[in-house]
Design an enzyme around this catalytic site. Structure first.
Site, PDB file in Angstrom:
ATOM      1  N   GLY A 157     -10.042  -1.690   4.351  1.00 40.08           N
ATOM      2  CA  GLY A 157      -8.929  -1.713   5.309  1.00 40.08           C
ATOM      3  C   GLY A 157      -8.734  -0.368   5.983  1.00 40.08           C
ATOM      4  O   GLY A 157      -9.637   0.475   6.025  1.00 40.08           O
ATOM      5  N   ASP A 158      -7.543  -0.148   6.501  1.00 41.05           N
ATOM      6  CA  ASP A 158      -7.232   1.081   7.232  1.00 41.05           C
ATOM      7  C   ASP A 158      -6.992   2.285   6.309  1.00 41.05           C
ATOM      8  O   ASP A 158      -7.127   3.437   6.726  1.00 41.05           O
ATOM      9  CB  ASP A 158      -5.962   0.880   8.073  1.00 41.05           C
ATOM     10  CG  ASP A 158      -4.774   0.474   7.184  1.00 41.05           C
ATOM     11  OD1 ASP A 158      -4.919  -0.494   6.413  1.00 41.05           O
ATOM     12  OD2 ASP A 158      -3.724   1.141   7.234  1.00 41.05           O
ATOM     13  N   GLY A 184      -4.648  -4.035   7.662  1.00 37.63           N
ATOM     14  CA  GLY A 184      -5.591  -2.978   8.045  1.00 37.63           C
ATOM     15  C   GLY A 184      -6.402  -3.311   9.283  1.00 37.63           C
ATOM     16  O   GLY A 184      -6.648  -2.447  10.130  1.00 37.63           O
ATOM     17  N   THR A 212       1.074   1.135   6.330  1.00 39.93           N
ATOM     18  CA  THR A 212       0.837   0.001   5.446  1.00 39.93           C
ATOM     19  C   THR A 212       0.902  -1.248   6.324  1.00 39.93           C
ATOM     20  O   THR A 212       1.588  -1.260   7.343  1.00 39.93           O
ATOM     21  CB  THR A 212       1.874  -0.065   4.297  1.00 39.93           C
ATOM     22  OG1 THR A 212       1.680  -1.271   3.547  1.00 39.93           O
ATOM     23  CG2 THR A 212       3.286  -0.022   4.787  1.00 39.93           C
ATOM     24  N   GLY A 213       0.168  -2.272   5.933  1.00 39.99           N
ATOM     25  CA  GLY A 213       0.172  -3.488   6.748  1.00 39.99           C
ATOM     26  C   GLY A 213      -1.206  -4.107   6.798  1.00 39.99           C
ATOM     27  O   GLY A 213      -2.024  -3.896   5.903  1.00 39.99           O
ATOM     28  N   THR A 248       0.858  -1.199   0.000  1.00 40.90           N
ATOM     29  CA  THR A 248       0.000   0.000   0.000  1.00 40.90           C
ATOM     30  C   THR A 248       0.877   1.225   0.000  1.00 40.90           C
ATOM     31  O   THR A 248       1.858   1.282   0.735  1.00 40.90           O
ATOM     32  CB  THR A 248      -0.869   0.024   1.268  1.00 40.90           C
ATOM     33  OG1 THR A 248      -1.873  -0.971   1.133  1.00 40.90           O
ATOM     34  CG2 THR A 248      -1.526   1.380   1.484  1.00 40.90           C
TER      35      THR A 248
HETATM   36  C1  SD4 Z   1      -5.225  -2.895   3.918  1.00 37.74           C
HETATM   37  N1  SD4 Z   1      -3.338  -1.693   4.772  1.00 37.74           N
HETATM   38  O1  SD4 Z   1      -6.134  -2.816   3.096  1.00 37.74           O
HETATM   39  C2  SD4 Z   1      -3.901  -2.270   3.583  1.00 37.74           C
HETATM   40  C3  SD4 Z   1      -3.057  -3.315   2.941  1.00 37.74           C
HETATM   41  C4  SD4 Z   1      -1.613  -2.990   2.846  1.00 37.74           C
HETATM   42  O2  SD4 Z   1       0.416  -3.310   2.054  1.00 37.74           O
HETATM   43  O3  SD4 Z   1      -1.088  -2.085   3.453  1.00 37.74           O
HETATM   44  N2  SD4 Z   1      -0.867  -3.676   2.105  1.00 37.74           N
HETATM   45  O4  SD4 Z   1      -5.339  -3.493   4.987  1.00 37.74           O
END
Ligand code: SD4
Length: 318
Positions: free
Chosen positions: A180-181, A204, A201-202, A150
């Protein structure tokens, strides 16, 4: 002072573009939008914009947000399909008095009426990833796909205006309608020009449990340097999640304050980010965790070459 910081290596071309605008006195809103669009338009990045990986119905549903740190205006879209640059739609929404967060069909109708370009965002490459994944997935839980990317950014212009923005296709194979977040204020992003901004990023679902971007801005407001603020917020929340839930999802946060100082913290190995300021030409850093603390080192040319090679390598159907 001006500056911009962004998650992952993939953002560096956009960071370069933004840096060129900012050093000429460009606006933090224009610069961050241009930088995110650059990532959205590159088909080989699997978690942002064109070429983003689809949900379980094989549809690409995108989330994006934009925040103006002077006015605290926020615009965000979630689960939007078939539009080329969700970040621009989010920025347009930020100017509205109401309706700052639109989802699905409502977001698509708004984008259509505003004249945004429609585009089928599902590439042939993403279809192959989908079919390969369907074959592997049966007993696995859904989590950020390896190389999940992300894009989240924080930007400061020479007038002291700050902005933050995100764009993502979310988790590969997510349920239709899952958000997500990234489009959620305080979780995927937050910025206040009086203090600074942060973006995530991560996973969510876990980032949202701690409103981690807001927490970092809060800590910077108390006087912490962005690096300390990121480190404290990520370490404490990672610990909290492990204690209460037995595990913590991937979480990588970037931040910049209104002096152009920046920081990054992550709970995973292999996180990369891109940054440029008045005093630092655009550079990609890699973060390692040493004794519980995040240490950043410029990526080697070898690493950068390998990154591009693996991202663009021919893809075979399994
Ligand atoms: C999510 N944070 O939709 C995003 C996904 C993401 O690297 O960061 N991917 O949860």
């Amino acid at each position: 002072m001006w500056g911009i910081i962004a998650t992952w290596r993939m953002a560096v071309e956009g960071v370069q573009k933004a840096a060129d605008m900012l050093k000429e006195g460009g606006d933090a809103g224009d610069a961050i939008e241009a930088a995110v669009r650059e990532v959205e338009d590159f088909p080989y990045y699997k978690s942002v914009g064109y070429g983003g990986l689809p949900n379980e119905e094989m549809e690409v549903e995108l989330d994006a947000a934009f925040m103006d740190g002077d006015t605290l205006d926020i615009g965000a879209v979630a689960a939007i399909r078939d539009f080329a640059n969700p970040v621009s739609i989010a920025r347009r929404l930020a100017k509205e008095k109401v309706n700052n967060l639109l989802v699905g069909e409502g977001a698509e109708k708004f984008a259509h009426k505003e004249g945004f370009e429609r585009k089928n965002m599902l590439t042939d490459r993403a279809k192959i990833h989908y079919r390969n994944r369907v074959k592997e997935i049966t007993q696995q839980e859904i989590r950020p796909y390896s190389g999940h990317d992300t894009v989240g950014m924080v930007c400061l212009d020479t007038k002291g205006k700050m902005t933050s923005a995100t764009s993502t296709s979310g988790l590969f194979m997510k349920k239709k309608g899952r958000v997500g977040d990234s489009p959620v204020s305080g979780s995927g992003f937050y910025v206040d020009s009086k203090v600074g901004g942060a973006s995530a990023t991560g996973l969510g679902e876990d980032v949202m449990k701690g409103c981690v971007s807001y927490e970092i801005v809060r800590l910077m407001r108390e006087g912490l340097h962005p690096q300390e603020a990121c480190q404290r917020a990520v370490s404490q929340f990672d610990k909290e999640l492990r204690e209460r839930r037995g595990k913590a999802g991937d979480m990588s946060l970037i931040a910049m304050n209104n002096k152009g100082e920046w920081g990054v913290a992550t709970n995973i190995e292999g996180f990369s980010f891109a940054v440029a300021t008045e005093n630092l030409k655009p550079v990609v850093y890699l973060t390692r965790i040493v004794d519980g603390k995040c240490v950043h080192e410029p990526a080697t040319q070898e690493w950068l070459d390998e990154y591009m090679r693996t991202r663009t390598a021919p893809l075979v159907e399994k």
